[in-house]
Design a protein around this motif. Structure first.
Motif, PDB file in Angstrom:
ATOM      1  N   PHE A  38      -3.717  -6.519 -38.822  1.00 14.79           N
ATOM      2  CA  PHE A  38      -2.725  -5.467 -38.559  1.00 14.79           C
ATOM      3  C   PHE A  38      -1.493  -5.671 -39.437  1.00 14.79           C
ATOM      4  CE2 PHE A  38       1.070  -4.103 -36.202  1.00 14.79           C
ATOM      5  CZ  PHE A  38       0.781  -2.747 -36.035  1.00 14.79           C
ATOM      6  N   VAL A  39      -1.069  -6.922 -39.620  1.00 11.84           N
ATOM      7  CA  VAL A  39       0.076  -7.207 -40.493  1.00 11.84           C
ATOM      8  C   VAL A  39      -0.242  -6.824 -41.930  1.00 11.84           C
ATOM      9  CG1 VAL A  39       1.552  -9.025 -41.398  1.00 11.84           C
ATOM     10  CG2 VAL A  39       0.936  -9.026 -38.986  1.00 11.84           C
ATOM     11  N   LEU A  40      -1.447  -7.158 -42.404  1.00 15.38           N
ATOM     12  CA  LEU A  40      -1.848  -6.786 -43.758  1.00 15.38           C
ATOM     13  C   LEU A  40      -1.887  -5.274 -43.929  1.00 15.38           C
ATOM     14  CD1 LEU A  40      -4.721  -9.312 -44.590  1.00 15.38           C
ATOM     15  CD2 LEU A  40      -2.480  -9.169 -45.677  1.00 15.38           C
ATOM     16  N   ALA A  41      -2.381  -4.571 -42.905  1.00 20.75           N
ATOM     17  CA  ALA A  41      -2.442  -3.113 -42.981  1.00 20.75           C
ATOM     18  C   ALA A  41      -1.050  -2.498 -43.057  1.00 20.75           C
ATOM     19  CB  ALA A  41      -3.202  -2.566 -41.777  1.00 20.75           C
ATOM     20  N   MET A  42      -0.116  -3.009 -42.257  1.00 16.33           N
ATOM     21  CA  MET A  42       1.245  -2.470 -42.266  1.00 16.33           C
ATOM     22  C   MET A  42       1.938  -2.738 -43.606  1.00 16.33           C
ATOM     23  SD  MET A  42       1.948  -0.837 -39.482  1.00 16.33           S
ATOM     24  CE  MET A  42       0.263  -0.237 -39.628  1.00 16.33           C
ATOM     25  N   SER A  43       1.722  -3.916 -44.177  1.00 17.48           N
ATOM     26  CA  SER A  43       2.336  -4.215 -45.480  1.00 17.48           C
ATOM     27  C   SER A  43       1.754  -3.324 -46.568  1.00 17.48           C
ATOM     28  CB  SER A  43       2.125  -5.685 -45.828  1.00 17.48           C
ATOM     29  OG  SER A  43       0.749  -5.984 -45.971  1.00 17.48           O
ATOM     30  N   SER A  44       0.458  -2.989 -46.462  1.00 18.90           N
ATOM     31  CA  SER A  44      -0.151  -2.096 -47.451  1.00 18.90           C
ATOM     32  C   SER A  44       0.402  -0.683 -47.327  1.00 18.90           C
ATOM     33  CB  SER A  44      -1.670  -2.071 -47.259  1.00 18.90           C
ATOM     34  OG  SER A  44      -2.224  -3.355 -47.404  1.00 18.90           O
ATOM     35  N   ILE A  45       0.595  -0.224 -46.100  1.00 20.89           N
ATOM     36  CA  ILE A  45       1.153   1.125 -45.906  1.00 20.89           C
ATOM     37  C   ILE A  45       2.585   1.182 -46.407  1.00 20.89           C
ATOM     38  CG2 ILE A  45       1.837   2.814 -44.157  1.00 20.89           C
ATOM     39  CD1 ILE A  45      -0.575   1.935 -42.522  1.00 20.89           C
ATOM     40  N   GLY A  46       3.355   0.111 -46.190  1.00 18.02           N
ATOM     41  CA  GLY A  46       4.748   0.107 -46.622  1.00 18.02           C
ATOM     42  C   GLY A  46       4.910   0.261 -48.112  1.00 18.02           C
ATOM     43  N   VAL A  47       3.951  -0.238 -48.879  1.00 15.29           N
ATOM     44  CA  VAL A  47       4.053  -0.138 -50.333  1.00 15.29           C
ATOM     45  C   VAL A  47       3.865   1.300 -50.795  1.00 15.29           C
ATOM     46  CG1 VAL A  47       3.027  -0.960 -52.483  1.00 15.29           C
ATOM     47  CG2 VAL A  47       3.317  -2.503 -50.583  1.00 15.29           C
ATOM     48  N   TYR A  48       3.178   2.127 -49.988  1.00 17.30           N
ATOM     49  CA  TYR A  48       3.052   3.528 -50.345  1.00 17.30           C
ATOM     50  C   TYR A  48       4.420   4.195 -50.463  1.00 17.30           C
ATOM     51  CZ  TYR A  48      -2.017   3.871 -49.954  1.00 17.30           C
ATOM     52  OH  TYR A  48      -3.361   3.740 -50.166  1.00 17.30           O
ATOM     53  N   GLY A  49       5.391   3.731 -49.685  1.00 16.69           N
ATOM     54  CA  GLY A  49       6.738   4.290 -49.800  1.00 16.69           C
ATOM     55  C   GLY A  49       7.325   4.066 -51.177  1.00 16.69           C
ATOM     56  N   ILE A  50       7.106   2.868 -51.730  1.00 10.73           N
ATOM     57  CA  ILE A  50       7.602   2.575 -53.082  1.00 10.73           C
ATOM     58  C   ILE A  50       6.879   3.430 -54.115  1.00 10.73           C
ATOM     59  CG2 ILE A  50       7.769   0.769 -54.829  1.00 10.73           C
ATOM     60  CD1 ILE A  50       8.100  -1.249 -52.608  1.00 10.73           C
ATOM     61  N   ILE A  51       5.560   3.522 -53.982  1.00  9.64           N
ATOM     62  CA  ILE A  51       4.775   4.293 -54.951  1.00  9.64           C
ATOM     63  C   ILE A  51       5.171   5.767 -54.913  1.00  9.64           C
ATOM     64  CG2 ILE A  51       2.441   4.987 -55.587  1.00  9.64           C
ATOM     65  CD1 ILE A  51       1.492   2.347 -54.304  1.00  9.64           C
ATOM     66  N   LEU A  52       5.258   6.330 -53.695  1.00 10.55           N
ATOM     67  CA  LEU A  52       5.602   7.749 -53.575  1.00 10.55           C
ATOM     68  C   LEU A  52       7.041   8.012 -53.995  1.00 10.55           C
ATOM     69  CD1 LEU A  52       3.828   8.579 -50.196  1.00 10.55           C
ATOM     70  CD2 LEU A  52       3.087   9.176 -52.500  1.00 10.55           C
ATOM     71  N   ALA A  53       7.936   7.062 -53.756  1.00 10.22           N
ATOM     72  CA  ALA A  53       9.329   7.240 -54.203  1.00 10.22           C
ATOM     73  C   ALA A  53       9.403   7.317 -55.715  1.00 10.22           C
ATOM     74  CB  ALA A  53      10.189   6.088 -53.683  1.00 10.22           C
ATOM     75  N   GLY A  54       8.646   6.448 -56.395  1.00  7.39           N
ATOM     76  CA  GLY A  54       8.650   6.499 -57.851  1.00  7.39           C
ATOM     77  C   GLY A  54       8.032   7.767 -58.397  1.00  7.39           C
ATOM     78  N   TRP A  55       6.953   8.239 -57.760  1.00  9.48           N
ATOM     79  CA  TRP A  55       6.274   9.445 -58.259  1.00  9.48           C
ATOM     80  C   TRP A  55       7.072  10.712 -57.976  1.00  9.48           C
ATOM     81  CZ3 TRP A  55       4.334  13.652 -55.518  1.00  9.48           C
ATOM     82  CH2 TRP A  55       3.570  14.540 -56.279  1.00  9.48           C
ATOM     83  N   SER A  56       7.673  10.790 -56.768  1.00  4.43           N
ATOM     84  CA  SER A  56       8.351  12.024 -56.374  1.00  4.43           C
ATOM     85  C   SER A  56       9.713  12.199 -57.024  1.00  4.43           C
ATOM     86  CB  SER A  56       8.522  12.062 -54.846  1.00  4.43           C
ATOM     87  OG  SER A  56       9.369  11.004 -54.417  1.00  4.43           O
ATOM     88  N   SER A  57      10.264  11.141 -57.635  1.00  8.37           N
ATOM     89  CA  SER A  57      11.603  11.249 -58.224  1.00  8.37           C
ATOM     90  C   SER A  57      11.632  12.104 -59.475  1.00  8.37           C
ATOM     91  CB  SER A  57      12.148   9.852 -58.541  1.00  8.37           C
ATOM     92  OG  SER A  57      12.323   9.100 -57.363  1.00  8.37           O
ATOM     93  N   GLY A  58      10.479  12.313 -60.111  1.00 11.88           N
ATOM     94  CA  GLY A  58      10.450  13.151 -61.307  1.00 11.88           C
ATOM     95  C   GLY A  58      11.120  12.517 -62.500  1.00 11.88           C
ATOM     96  N   SER A  59      11.143  11.191 -62.550  1.00  7.34           N
ATOM     97  CA  SER A  59      11.779  10.470 -63.644  1.00  7.34           C
ATOM     98  C   SER A  59      10.826   9.383 -64.140  1.00  7.34           C
ATOM     99  CB  SER A  59      13.106   9.847 -63.184  1.00  7.34           C
ATOM    100  OG  SER A  59      13.731   9.162 -64.249  1.00  7.34           O
TER     101      SER A  59
END
Length: 409
Positions: free
Chosen positions: A121-142
């Protein structure tokens, strides 16, 4: 766990307050420790001796203007910080703080939820949290945030494999994936001494997993301006900042739970009969967690950022092969234990220590060889002043007197 709803609510608030206070103190302690290590004053203006500096920074971020750049994907841009923060807090739900205690007459364990697959469960939560970084970089349009998100993807893929392999030997010897069961299996000797190679692999992987120096490549200021959160400001940026420090606390708590006995008292305090009763074990757990947080601070003050190729080579060529080889060795020793071999603990501790020493020696020689490479001497350049040859012509003489004559006219 058959706790009433009000007791579960108290536990949820307790975990949240614990994480929030840890983040507030970790920020100001890190800045003070970095200042001391670098021979400069740290925060010393806000509050008594600067101890309210992190609180002032939080208020400042909340009051700053929230700027949304033109051309971003507004929905993903807005929820990306939330995706990074919520899983970081949720992962702490399976961490045991202590044994059973009495709260208003109800006997309950100092743990929010005890799952049979808590470590997964800890590994799953850490994997989901990284999606925030990935989506932040992609959605910024830069471009720079996008590069930071791509780096974060490669980082997670590389270091979560090594981290998962380091857990395998713990599961072998604890016989369970439950965090409370793993802590109970370390009542005599901690897994950090029995499974030292696994602990060293996890210690390295957890730094890479949380994007901290010397592995902070997704937000490398010298290369990517600010990385994945370049286009964020105000509370959205504060959520990324909060998620980073909560992740540090969470992986430190996992290290304490899996390798350092959890809430069990350290030796020789453990010889005292009352050291592991009541609320006192929570003190040992918190002290161990802060020990790992200090390691984060120490690494940031000591080591420079790695090159990207060095970072990827460390994950794929060193950590993953080491973790795989050690799982095989640990499995062989586990089979000896199942066959009734009496001295399996001595054999396991000796093998783990020997393996760790050999790996450190090999790594030291490998990286020392880089600094001792034979450098060919540069070809000698003829004296251009005496021979007047290419590429530098003879320097003019009495240059300063000529300049004075030209100025005086």
């Amino acid at each position: 766990m058959n706790d009433p709803w009000w007791l579960m609510l108290i536990k949820v608030l307790g975990v949240f307050v614990f994480l929030l206070l840890t983040v507030l103190f970790a920020i100001v302690i890190e800045r003070k420790a970095l200042g001391r290590m670098q021979m400069r004053p740290g925060p010393n203006r806000v509050g008594p001796k600067g101890w309210l500096q992190s609180l002032a920074d939080g208020v400042k971020l909340a009051l700053k203007e929230d700027i949304t750049p033109f051309g971003v994907d507004r929905v993903i841009y807005t929820i990306a910080p939330v995706i990074s923060t919520v899983p970081a807090i949720t992962a702490f739900a399976v961490i045991p703080f202590g044994p059973e205690v009495s709260i208003f007459g109800h006997h309950t364990a100092l743990q929010l939820a005890d799952l049979p697959v808590a470590v997964l469960f800890v590994l799953a939560m850490s994997s989901i949290g990284v999606y925030g970084i990935i989506l932040a970089g992609w959605s910024s349009g830069s471009v720079y945030p996008l590069l930071g998100g791509i780096r974060s993807t490669a980082q997670v893929i590389s270091y979560e494999v090594a981290m998962g392999l380091s857990f395998a030997s713990v599961f072998l010897y604890a016989g369970t994936m439950s965090t409370s069961g793993i802590v109970a299996a370390q009542d005599r000797i901690w897994f950090a001494f029995l499974l030292m190679p696994s602990f060293m692999v996890y210690l390295t992987s957890m730094v890479g997993e949380t994007n901290r120096a010397p592995f902070d490549l997704p937000e490398a200021e010298g290369e990517l301006v600010g990385g994945f959160h370049t286009e964020y400001s105000s509370l959205k940026f504060a959520l990324f900042f909060l998620a980073e420090y909560i992740n540090i606390t969470t992986v430190s708590a996992v290290a304490v739970t899996l390798f350092f006995g959890g809430w069990h008292a350290p030796f020789p305090i453990s010889l005292w009969a009352g050291a592991e009763q009541g609320w006192l074990p929570m003190l040992w757990f918190t002290a161990k967690v802060w020990g790992f947080i200090f390691i984060y601070i120490w690494l940031r003050a000591t080591l420079p950022r790695l090159r990207y190729d060095q970072f990827m080579a460390l994950g794929w060529k060193v950590l993953i092969p080491l973790a795989l080889a050690w799982v095989l060795v640990a499995a062989v020793l586990r089979s000896l234990r199942n066959d009734g071999y009496e001295h399996w603990e001595i054999a396991l501790a000796g093998t783990s220590t020997l393996t760790t020493v050999l790996v450190l020696v090999v790594l030291h020689r490998r990286f020392s060889a880089v600094n001792t490479l034979r450098v060919e001497p540069a070809p000698t350049v003829p004296d251009v002043a005496s021979e007047g040859s290419f590429p530098t012509p003879p320097l003019p003489q009495h240059n300063s007197s000529r300049v004075k004559e030209d100025v005086n006219g």
